[in-house]
Motif scaffolding. Structure first.
Motif, short mmCIF file in Angstrom:
data_model
loop_
_atom_site.label_atom_id
_atom_site.label_comp_id
_atom_site.label_asym_id
_atom_site.label_seq_id
_atom_site.Cartn_x
_atom_site.Cartn_y
_atom_site.Cartn_z
N ARG A 55 -1.65 0.40 5.59
CA ARG A 55 -1.02 0.08 5.42
C ARG A 55 -1.36 0.05 6.99
O ARG A 55 -1.30 0.54 7.23
N PRO A 56 -1.23 -1.37 7.11
CA PRO A 56 -1.72 -3.11 6.96
C PRO A 56 -2.68 -3.20 6.44
O PRO A 56 -3.89 -2.52 6.70
N SER A 57 -2.54 -3.78 4.30
CA SER A 57 -3.78 -3.23 3.66
C SER A 57 -4.74 -4.74 4.82
O SER A 57 -6.35 -4.47 4.55
N GLU A 68 3.64 -5.36 5.18
CA GLU A 68 2.29 -5.69 3.42
C GLU A 68 3.60 -7.04 2.44
O GLU A 68 3.08 -7.76 1.53
N ALA A 69 5.07 -6.41 2.88
CA ALA A 69 5.80 -7.16 2.01
C ALA A 69 5.65 -8.73 2.38
O ALA A 69 6.16 -9.16 1.21
N ASN A 80 -5.21 -0.46 -3.02
CA ASN A 80 -4.46 -1.33 -3.35
C ASN A 80 -3.50 -0.95 -2.14
O ASN A 80 -3.51 0.18 -3.59
N PRO A 81 -3.04 -1.50 -1.81
CA PRO A 81 -1.94 -0.24 -1.47
C PRO A 81 -0.77 -0.05 -1.59
O PRO A 81 0.18 1.07 -1.58
N TYR A 82 -0.27 -0.19 -3.02
CA TYR A 82 0.48 -0.84 -4.53
C TYR A 82 -0.19 0.84 -5.26
O TYR A 82 0.92 1.12 -6.36
N ALA A 83 -1.49 0.85 -5.49
CA ALA A 83 -1.46 1.62 -6.17
C ALA A 83 -3.49 2.07 -5.97
O ALA A 83 -4.32 1.77 -6.52
N LEU A 140 -4.98 -7.27 -9.47
CA LEU A 140 -4.86 -6.18 -8.98
C LEU A 140 -3.97 -5.05 -9.48
O LEU A 140 -4.78 -3.77 -9.66
N PHE A 141 -3.33 -5.45 -11.05
CA PHE A 141 -3.05 -4.05 -11.49
C PHE A 141 -3.27 -3.77 -12.35
O PHE A 141 -3.05 -3.08 -13.42
N LYS A 195 5.70 -3.79 -5.92
CA LYS A 195 4.76 -4.81 -5.03
C LYS A 195 5.32 -5.50 -4.89
O LYS A 195 5.83 -6.89 -5.82
N PRO A 196 6.30 -6.19 -3.11
CA PRO A 196 7.44 -7.38 -2.99
C PRO A 196 6.52 -8.56 -3.65
O PRO A 196 5.36 -8.86 -2.43
#
Lengths: 323, 328
Positions: free
Chosen positions: A160-162, B219-220, A200-203, B89-90, B74-75
């Protein structure tokens, strides 16, 4: 593959409280025949704190750090997430703010230095994965990490930041163009397809992939992309302990027998604070936390001195003999 | 609309604070077209599957800030976020959750009270003595506007606030959205309350010094406000405007120059000693662990083990010439 060569920005920690990070990084590079040239002139990056005090000073010092890599005609590799983010934040600012670039260069001119923006800055993790390649690493494994449940802890400042991560940690498309592919745009599907490592910063997946390449089991757990709290450890130890303790317990509850991270600041916080975090959260915490290069060095069969597990605070030396 | 669709499995967080003891997840399968937004999928759950499914929505074009939820952690702003982009992405299982599960009232709807309280605490409005009927408008030069234009794009959706890990463990912390607002008005040339805002956001516990620098807020944000950058600016303004008081956090930020001047590198032992002062004793047990592991060298009085940058004179000159901030 032609020999890979980079300017190594060690940061402070690797030359002070985590000597095991430096020795294992150099050992991995030797094993893989990667040449690392120490940027001996470099200064501290400010660790994300100096910029709070004096932004121009932080930009100037980091521009100077990058200058010495540019002079050598080399791209930089970092071995600390926070160094990585500080250097690329500087790079991003100077590459897009001509006025600031001029101010910084005015200060550097006195020493015959000029920041040009010609060197890329990447974390060693991505140099290993994208430049050296997971398949090539797989071939070099002599001590597979079989049977080990390894929890990857990514550390904020690499992912992050991505937009900064994507732009700087990945190989640049121009490099590919020189292979005869013609013009390759950074946004092109060809490029994105080839380097499917847009973390992917969330995964995120890079560290998981590296663990698997070394034949370890990558532990799935929610905290892998979360913050360890290092940066408030002095003023808000309760916050820091809560974040690091939660991550460690999450890993333990998902059967991890060790944790690995590319960031020495995360490593220090997670390794050193287990007792105090455990006290605060009301549970015993004991989990070896390795630097990413320590883990690679183990699998590549480096010497105990190089891997330096005796410098880890939470007992980790047994890992050497379990392999 | 394109006829090409993709099968997506949605697992939605369901909870009614009035009747449910625990939350649960319900699965909905649907064919999703390339132009459908997360808000469309929320609507389809409600319209096609279960009329009791609840979520906030209003403007439908990314400006009211009501429809923020989390998808796979992810928000997102439901009305701006394309659904198949998230499938890219997921994968084809999307998990819909409220921004904060512990604040859930009904399904995606949360009690945002803490957000509004903290937002209000930084006085998110210009404080100025302006005549009710001025002879002319207030002219603001473009350079001034540009200093806060992006911060002004904040729509108070709460995306960054409920992504912030500090708020999970520190109730006092103002959070990224409040800081972005504090900055936006503190930098406004018409404003008279800048010092007050800088002082309140400088306080340990609630202020910017408790930010962990994780960049989750950057990021959010669906509006590219970059709250972390604004937090850094608030730090800078504390020093520039003489608001910064000497404490462990300000000394820590300033103390980097001490070591860098001496060694080029950060003297990790000195920075803790300098920042903490007598408070350093609380680090004793950890210091001993570090000594035992060969990480610190307490008897290295001459600092022989400290690394030193080459061309150290350059570094010293840069600090002498470039440094403008100071901590009194």
């Amino acid at each position: 593959m032609s020999k890979l060569k980079y300017a190594l920005y060690t940061g402070c920690t690797a030359k002070e409280s985590t000597p095991e990070l430096l020795s294992s990084t150099l050992a991995v590079a030797r094993k893989l025949n990667i040449e690392l040239v120490d940027l001996v002139e470099a200064s501290c990056c400010g660790a994300s704190h100096l910029q709070d005090f004096d932004e121009l000073l932080s930009l100037t010092l980091n521009a100077r750090n990058i200058c010495y890599a540019e002079q050598r005609g080399l791209d930089v590799v970092t071995i600390c997430n926070t160094c990585q983010l500080n250097l690329v934040t500087t790079k991003e600012r100077l590459d897009h703010d001509p006025e600031m670039k001029a101010r910084v260069n005015e200060a550097l001119a006195e020493f015959g230095l000029e920041y040009k923006g010609t060197s890329q800055v990447r974390h060693f993790l991505y140099a290993l994965i994208d430049d050296y390649g997971l398949d090539s690493i797989r071939e070099k494994v002599v001590q597979p990490l079989k049977g080990h449940n390894i929890a990857p802890f990514y550390g904020c400042h690499n992912i992050r930041p991505s937009h900064l991560h994507h732009k700087h940690n990945l190989p640049q498309p121009e490099l590919e163009a020189s292979e005869g592919g013609g013009e390759v745009s950074y946004e092109s599907e060809e490029f994105l397809g080839k380097y499917n490592r847009h973390e992917n910063p969330y995964a995120p997946t890079s560290l998981d992939d590296l663990i698997k390449a070394l034949e370890g089991n990558a532990v799935e757990y929610e905290s892998k992309n979360k913050c360890c709290g290092f940066h408030v450890d002095l003023q808000a130890p309760a916050t820091s302990n809560a974040l690091s303790g939660t991550a460690l317990l999450d890993a333990i509850d998902n059967s991890a027998d060790m944790m690995v991270t590319p960031c020495p600041l995360c490593q220090l916080n997670l390794d050193l604070k287990q007792e105090s975090a455990g006290k605060q959260l009301g549970r015993d915490i004991e989990l070896p936390v390795l630097h990413m290069p320590q883990m690679v060095a183990l699998a590549l069969g480096c010497t105990p001195e190089e891997i330096g597990l005796d410098h880890n605070v939470t007992r980790a030396t047994h890992l050497m003999y379990e392999m | 609309m394109s006829t090409v669709t993709q099968k997506v499995t949605i697992k939605a967080f369901r909870f009614n604070a009035e009747t449910d003891y625990l939350p649960y997840y319900k699965t909905y399968e649907m064919e999703v077209g390339k132009d459908e937004l997360i808000l469309d999928l929320l609507n389809r759950i409600k319209w096609e599957y279960d009329g009791s499914f609840s979520y906030r929505r209003s403007c439908r074009h990314g400006i009211c800030g009501a429809c923020g939820i989390k998808v796979n952690g992810k928000p997102v702003l439901s009305c701006k976020q394309n659904a198949l982009e998230l499938v890219d992405l997921f994968g084809d299982e999307l998990v819909f959750e409220p921004q904060s599960q512990k604040r859930a009232i009904k399904d995606m709807i949360i009690d945002k009270g803490d957000f509004w309280e903290k937002h209000a605490a930084v006085k998110p409005y210009v404080e100025a003595d302006i005549e009710a009927h001025p002879a002319s408008e207030t002219i603001m030069p473009q350079t001034k506007v540009e200093q806060f234009l992006d911060a002004d794009y904040c729509i108070q959706c709460g995306g960054c606030h409920y992504a912030c890990p500090v708020l999970e463990v520190n109730d006092q912390f103002f959070g990224p959205a409040a800081f972005a607002a504090a900055y936006r008005f503190a930098i406004d040339p018409r404003d008279n309350a800048a010092t007050e805002r800088l002082e309140s956001t400088a306080q340990l516990g609630q202020g910017v010094w408790d930010c962990v620098k994780c960049n989750e807020c950057v990021e959010a944000c669906p509006k590219e406000v970059n709250p972390f950058e604004k937090i850094t600016r608030l730090h800078n303004m504390q020093f520039e405007q003489g608001v910064a008081k000497r404490n462990v956090a300000t000394k820590h930020a300033e103390g980097f120059t001490r070591s860098i001047k001496k060694f080029g590198y950060l003297d990790e032992q000195d920075i803790v000693l300098y920042s903490e002062g007598p408070g350093v004793v609380k680090h004793l047990s950890e210091a001993l662990k570090m000594v035992k592991a060969g990480k610190v060298h307490p008897f290295d009085i001459m600092k022989k083990k400290m690394p030193r940058s080459e061309n150290l004179d350059e570094i010293r000159t840069i600090i002498d010439k470039v440094q403008t901030s100071k901590l009194d």
